[in-house]
Design a protein around this motif. Structure first.
Motif, PDB file in Angstrom:
ATOM      1  N   ARG A 564      19.179 -12.894 -28.928  1.00  0.00           N
ATOM      2  CA  ARG A 564      18.037 -12.038 -28.582  1.00  0.00           C
ATOM      3  C   ARG A 564      18.270 -10.601 -29.023  1.00  0.00           C
ATOM      4  O   ARG A 564      19.402 -10.162 -29.208  1.00  0.00           O
ATOM      5  CB  ARG A 564      17.784 -12.065 -27.064  1.00  0.00           C
ATOM      6  CG  ARG A 564      16.783 -13.122 -26.600  1.00  0.00           C
ATOM      7  CD  ARG A 564      17.288 -14.506 -26.790  1.00  0.00           C
ATOM      8  NE  ARG A 564      16.347 -15.512 -26.287  1.00  0.00           N
ATOM      9  CZ  ARG A 564      16.543 -16.805 -26.407  1.00  0.00           C
ATOM     10  NH1 ARG A 564      17.642 -17.272 -26.985  1.00  0.00           N
ATOM     11  NH2 ARG A 564      15.651 -17.666 -25.943  1.00  0.00           N
ATOM     12  N   VAL A 566      16.218  -6.481 -28.437  1.00  0.00           N
ATOM     13  CA  VAL A 566      15.234  -5.720 -27.675  1.00  0.00           C
ATOM     14  C   VAL A 566      14.279  -5.019 -28.631  1.00  0.00           C
ATOM     15  O   VAL A 566      14.696  -4.339 -29.570  1.00  0.00           O
ATOM     16  CB  VAL A 566      15.926  -4.676 -26.765  1.00  0.00           C
ATOM     17  CG1 VAL A 566      14.889  -3.808 -26.061  1.00  0.00           C
ATOM     18  CG2 VAL A 566      16.816  -5.370 -25.743  1.00  0.00           C
ATOM     19  N   CYS A 571      10.190  -1.804 -24.864  1.00  0.00           N
ATOM     20  CA  CYS A 571      11.130  -1.587 -23.761  1.00  0.00           C
ATOM     21  C   CYS A 571      10.793  -0.304 -23.012  1.00  0.00           C
ATOM     22  O   CYS A 571      10.631   0.762 -23.612  1.00  0.00           O
ATOM     23  CB  CYS A 571      12.554  -1.517 -24.310  1.00  0.00           C
ATOM     24  SG  CYS A 571      13.799  -1.280 -23.018  1.00  0.00           S
ATOM     25  N   CYS A 577      16.300  -6.409 -16.500  1.00  0.00           N
ATOM     26  CA  CYS A 577      17.137  -7.461 -17.084  1.00  0.00           C
ATOM     27  C   CYS A 577      18.604  -7.259 -16.706  1.00  0.00           C
ATOM     28  O   CYS A 577      19.297  -8.204 -16.309  1.00  0.00           O
ATOM     29  CB  CYS A 577      16.974  -7.496 -18.599  1.00  0.00           C
ATOM     30  SG  CYS A 577      17.283  -5.923 -19.428  1.00  0.00           S
ATOM     31  N   GLY A 609      19.332 -16.774 -23.299  1.00  0.00           N
ATOM     32  CA  GLY A 609      17.903 -16.518 -23.167  1.00  0.00           C
ATOM     33  C   GLY A 609      17.441 -16.093 -21.794  1.00  0.00           C
ATOM     34  O   GLY A 609      16.239 -15.896 -21.569  1.00  0.00           O
ATOM     35  N   CYS A 611      17.791 -13.256 -20.284  1.00  0.00           N
ATOM     36  CA  CYS A 611      17.239 -11.906 -20.289  1.00  0.00           C
ATOM     37  C   CYS A 611      15.775 -11.908 -20.726  1.00  0.00           C
ATOM     38  O   CYS A 611      14.954 -11.153 -20.205  1.00  0.00           O
ATOM     39  CB  CYS A 611      18.061 -10.995 -21.199  1.00  0.00           C
ATOM     40  SG  CYS A 611      18.227 -11.601 -22.890  1.00  0.00           S
ATOM     41  N   GLU A 612      15.440 -12.760 -21.680  1.00  0.00           N
ATOM     42  CA  GLU A 612      14.047 -12.856 -22.144  1.00  0.00           C
ATOM     43  C   GLU A 612      13.139 -13.283 -20.991  1.00  0.00           C
ATOM     44  O   GLU A 612      12.014 -12.777 -20.846  1.00  0.00           O
ATOM     45  CB  GLU A 612      13.951 -13.861 -23.293  1.00  0.00           C
ATOM     46  CG  GLU A 612      12.551 -14.000 -23.865  1.00  0.00           C
ATOM     47  CD  GLU A 612      12.475 -15.040 -24.979  1.00  0.00           C
ATOM     48  OE1 GLU A 612      11.367 -15.225 -25.522  1.00  0.00           O
ATOM     49  OE2 GLU A 612      13.499 -15.668 -25.296  1.00  0.00           O
ATOM     50  N   CYS A 615      12.461 -10.244 -18.439  1.00  0.00           N
ATOM     51  CA  CYS A 615      11.741  -9.037 -18.865  1.00  0.00           C
ATOM     52  C   CYS A 615      10.238  -9.132 -18.578  1.00  0.00           C
ATOM     53  O   CYS A 615       9.559 -10.012 -19.109  1.00  0.00           O
ATOM     54  CB  CYS A 615      11.957  -8.783 -20.348  1.00  0.00           C
ATOM     55  SG  CYS A 615      11.137  -7.275 -20.941  1.00  0.00           S
ATOM     56  N   GLY A 618       7.924  -8.382 -21.961  1.00  0.00           N
ATOM     57  CA  GLY A 618       8.052  -9.128 -23.210  1.00  0.00           C
ATOM     58  C   GLY A 618       8.790  -8.354 -24.292  1.00  0.00           C
ATOM     59  O   GLY A 618       8.554  -8.584 -25.485  1.00  0.00           O
ATOM     60  N   ILE A 620      12.041  -8.436 -24.874  1.00  0.00           N
ATOM     61  CA  ILE A 620      13.216  -9.144 -25.403  1.00  0.00           C
ATOM     62  C   ILE A 620      12.735 -10.344 -26.216  1.00  0.00           C
ATOM     63  O   ILE A 620      12.011 -11.198 -25.713  1.00  0.00           O
ATOM     64  CB  ILE A 620      14.151  -9.560 -24.257  1.00  0.00           C
ATOM     65  CG1 ILE A 620      14.647  -8.314 -23.509  1.00  0.00           C
ATOM     66  CG2 ILE A 620      15.332 -10.362 -24.787  1.00  0.00           C
ATOM     67  CD1 ILE A 620      15.513  -8.598 -22.312  1.00  0.00           C
ATOM     68  N   GLU A 621      13.160 -10.382 -27.460  1.00  0.00           N
ATOM     69  CA  GLU A 621      12.639 -11.365 -28.405  1.00  0.00           C
ATOM     70  C   GLU A 621      13.775 -12.129 -29.076  1.00  0.00           C
ATOM     71  O   GLU A 621      14.908 -11.646 -29.186  1.00  0.00           O
ATOM     72  CB  GLU A 621      11.800 -10.661 -29.480  1.00  0.00           C
ATOM     73  CG  GLU A 621      10.673  -9.806 -28.916  1.00  0.00           C
ATOM     74  CD  GLU A 621      10.050  -8.905 -29.966  1.00  0.00           C
ATOM     75  OE1 GLU A 621      10.646  -8.785 -31.072  1.00  0.00           O
ATOM     76  OE2 GLU A 621       8.986  -8.317 -29.681  1.00  0.00           O
ATOM     77  N   VAL A 622      13.443 -13.324 -29.542  1.00  0.00           N
ATOM     78  CA  VAL A 622      14.400 -14.138 -30.291  1.00  0.00           C
ATOM     79  C   VAL A 622      14.593 -13.532 -31.675  1.00  0.00           C
ATOM     80  O   VAL A 622      13.638 -13.118 -32.327  1.00  0.00           O
ATOM     81  CB  VAL A 622      13.901 -15.589 -30.424  1.00  0.00           C
ATOM     82  CG1 VAL A 622      14.821 -16.405 -31.328  1.00  0.00           C
ATOM     83  CG2 VAL A 622      13.793 -16.241 -29.045  1.00  0.00           C
TER      84      VAL A 622
END
Length: 627
Positions: A564, A566, A571, A577, A609, A611-612, A615, A618, A620-622
């Motif tokens: 992941r 940020v 943010c 998180c 995952g 942390c995703e 949040c 949204g 935190i992304e892959v």
């Protein structure tokens, strides 16, 4: 030949040189590395080495091997002696034909967790000789000495180490390997090997006492191959002050003597049970003041007082009873120096700049206890806390009993879930006690996979039999992780490396009569939370098996998950998180003159995952395609 070895590595070398053919144990710091050192050499050595399901089983296997004429050694930490004690007490009275050595590592200072238990009490209560290790060289030498004594007296021998001996390294003189291959033979003798009659039991007791006397005679004049004496006395002409010591204090004591050029009489005791009474009498006749240096309980000190009284000798005895030394913790250079100042009634110069000491104290790094990056247990406790909240309970309303191992880190922030930690498997028994005490709200027990195999199955059966309404969460990461990633019966077979068969926890629970059992993936937070909620609301005994391999072991197997990152634009710097998970892969950047506050996920991310999921924005992304 000399080699740099830790105490535990030296024990392993002693096992090899002594010709032992069976080695068993259960992992427990500070004893673990003995078997870890030996296991890779199992085929080459042609001996049997195993991690047993618990210390009692490990001891029974070693004892039977010794009954059949083999040399056998069993390893455990101090708490493990409690587990093995039932069989140990009985077998000690029956004796053995081959050599049987019980290696136990105590932990003054509680560096590895669990109580500051003093295993010397077991040697006394079970009438078993005990050698106390004072150096890494003794670790090697005394294994051979212990086997020799065991076979000469026909009974088991304790070999006691402590953390500072087990984990510190020094040069050790190696010896030759003794190649002993004996045919296994066990003679039927119910008078010796059963407890079916009072006369037999009393005869066995007398035999045990005789073995203790014989062990004392052997130890009195024993000198190891490297020249180390078990009990050694030094009388300094003209000195009326002396020290009696045993075990790990030797290094710091000798260092104090050397640094301050002190001329003292001293008596080093290597066999702490039975004590060398004649040596102690001889020593006391030459001095007026004596300091007793022994970590933990004042066993030697009490005996010295008794012997001095019988001698009608007025000797001032300093130690724990007069508060010169503490009953807790290990004895550092400074503590021994301070005690010697009391003995000598003089001040020894520190030789250290107090400003430097103060500065060093300020630089001391605090080490918070937390789950490793990617640890599946983080997901389990996160989902558990979420489930409790969703069920409209307050956090301090739901008792969660904890157990031994990595799982107990659930007591730390930010989860603060576990309320108790007692002994292996105790979480399930304690949970039942809380329910029978009248706790109306749900009670939850958490336990790791290795701990479940060790001692969790009997209390689970009891809960089913007594129909106790509670939830048990078994955190199954596939390894005995906290002590060094040893395998357990639930570990997946390592590509044929081990000749073992995996035992499935779910099947065990089903066999015990559990009707409500669910398997969850702690990385799948939503589903895991829902499953735990259902389990808590179940009216009988419910079991959750939270199954995901230890992240550190998964990394070693090259398992790769989507990491992941940020999105700084999204943010807000709220730190939800971080405060929810306390993941070491996260770094918070506070607001400064040029930038807003934001969170960063470092390259150490494992990809769980969680942390995703936490949040709310949204952000935190892959990471896709490495970007």
């Amino acid at each position: 030949m000399k080699k740099l070895l830790t105490g535990n590595e030296a024990i392993a070398e002693g096992v090899i040189e002594s010709g032992a053919e069976v080695v068993t144990g259960y992992p427990g710091t500070p004893s673990t590395e003995v078997i870890l050192t030996l296991l890779p050499q199992e085929k080459e050595l042609g001996i049997h080495i195993e991690w047993s399901v618990n210390e009692k089983v490990a001891f029974e296997i070693a004892a039977a091997a010794a009954w059949a004429g083999k040399r056998a050694l069993v390893t455990m930490k101090m708490s493990g002696v409690n587990v093995a004690a039932d069989s140990l007490a009985s077998i000690a009275y029956s004796g053995c034909t081959g050599g049987l050595v019980i290696f136990v590592a105590d932990d003054p200072g509680a560096n590895a967790g669990m109580p500051e238990q003093d295993s010397r009490h077991y040697a006394k209560s079970m009438v078993v000789p005990m050698l106390d290790l004072a150096s890494q060289q003794e670790c090697l030498d005394y294994v051979k000495v212990a086997f020799d004594i065991s076979e000469k007296i026909g009974g088991p021998v304790f070999l006691r180490s402590t953390t500072e001996i087990a984990h510190v390294a020094s040069d050790v003189v190696l010896g030759e390997k003794l190649n002993i291959k004996r045919e296994a033979h066990f003679e039927r003798d119910i008078v010796k090997y059963t407890k079916a009659g009072a006369a037999w039991c009393m005869a066995q007791h007398q035999d045990t006492l005789n073995r203790l006397t014989e062990a004392s005679k052997i130890a009195e004049n024993y000198i190891s191959e490297s020249g180390i004496k078990i009990n050694e006395i030094h009388i300094e002409a003209g000195s009326k002050c002396g020290v009696i010591y045993a075990g790990a204090v030797q290094g710091n004591f000798q260092e104090v003597l050397k640094r301050y050029n002190l001329k003292l009489s001293w008596l080093k005791i290597g066999m702490v049970h039975p004590l060398p009474e004649e040596r102690i009498k001889e020593f006391l006749k030459n001095i007026d003041r004596v300091l007793i240096l022994e970590e933990l309980d004042p066993l030697i000190e009490a005996e010295v007082m008794r012997i001095a009284y019988l001698l009608n000798r007025e000797v001032e005895i300093l130690g724990k009873f007069d508060k010169t030394l503490s009953l807790i913790g290990n004895y550092s250079f400074k503590k021994i120096k301070n005690a010697l100042e009391v003995l000598l009634k003089t001040k020894l110069e520190s030789g250290q700049d107090p400003k430097i000491l103060e500065r060093a104290k300020k630089l001391e790094v605090k080490r918070p206890t937390s789950f490793c990056i990617g640890c599946p247990h983080r997901g389990t406790y996160f989902a558990l806390n979420k489930a409790i909240k969703n069920l409209k309970y307050k956090k301090d309303e739901i008792i969660i009993t904890g157990d031994i191992g990595c799982t107990i880190l659930g007591m730390s922030k930010p989860f603060e879930s576990c309320w108790t930690e007692v002994a292996m498997g105790a979480s399930i028994g304690l949970a039942q006690g809380f329910k029978w005490a009248g706790i109306k709200k749900p009670v939850i027990a958490t336990i790791g996979d290795s701990t479940f195999f060790h001692a969790g199955i009997p209390p689970l059966i009891n809960a089913v039999y007594q129909k106790v309404p509670l939830t048990i969460i078994i955190l199954d990461n596939g390894w005995t992780a906290m002590t060094g990633f040893e395998e357990n019966p639930g570990t997946v077979n390592l590509n044929g490396v081990t000749n073992t068969r995996r035992v499935d926890i779910v099947e065990i629970c089903q066999g015990c009569g559990i009707e409500d059992i669910q398997i969850i993936d702690p990385y799948q937070s939503k589903k895991a939370t829902e499953s735990i909620m259902k389990a808590i609301e179940y009216t009988g005994v419910s079991v959750i098996v939270s199954r995901r391999e230890c992240a550190l072991q998964a990394k070693r197997k090259k398992v790769k998950l989507a990491k992941r990152k940020v999105n700084i634009d999204k943010c807000t710097g709220c730190r939800i998180c971080l405060s929810s998970l306390a993941c070491p892969a996260m770094v918070f950047h506070p607001k400064d003159a040029n930038n807003k506050a934001y969170m960063e996920i470092t390259s150490a991310c494992f990809g769980c995952g969680l942390c995703e999921f936490t949040c709310p924005f949204g952000a935190i992304e892959v990471i896709k395609d490495g970007k």
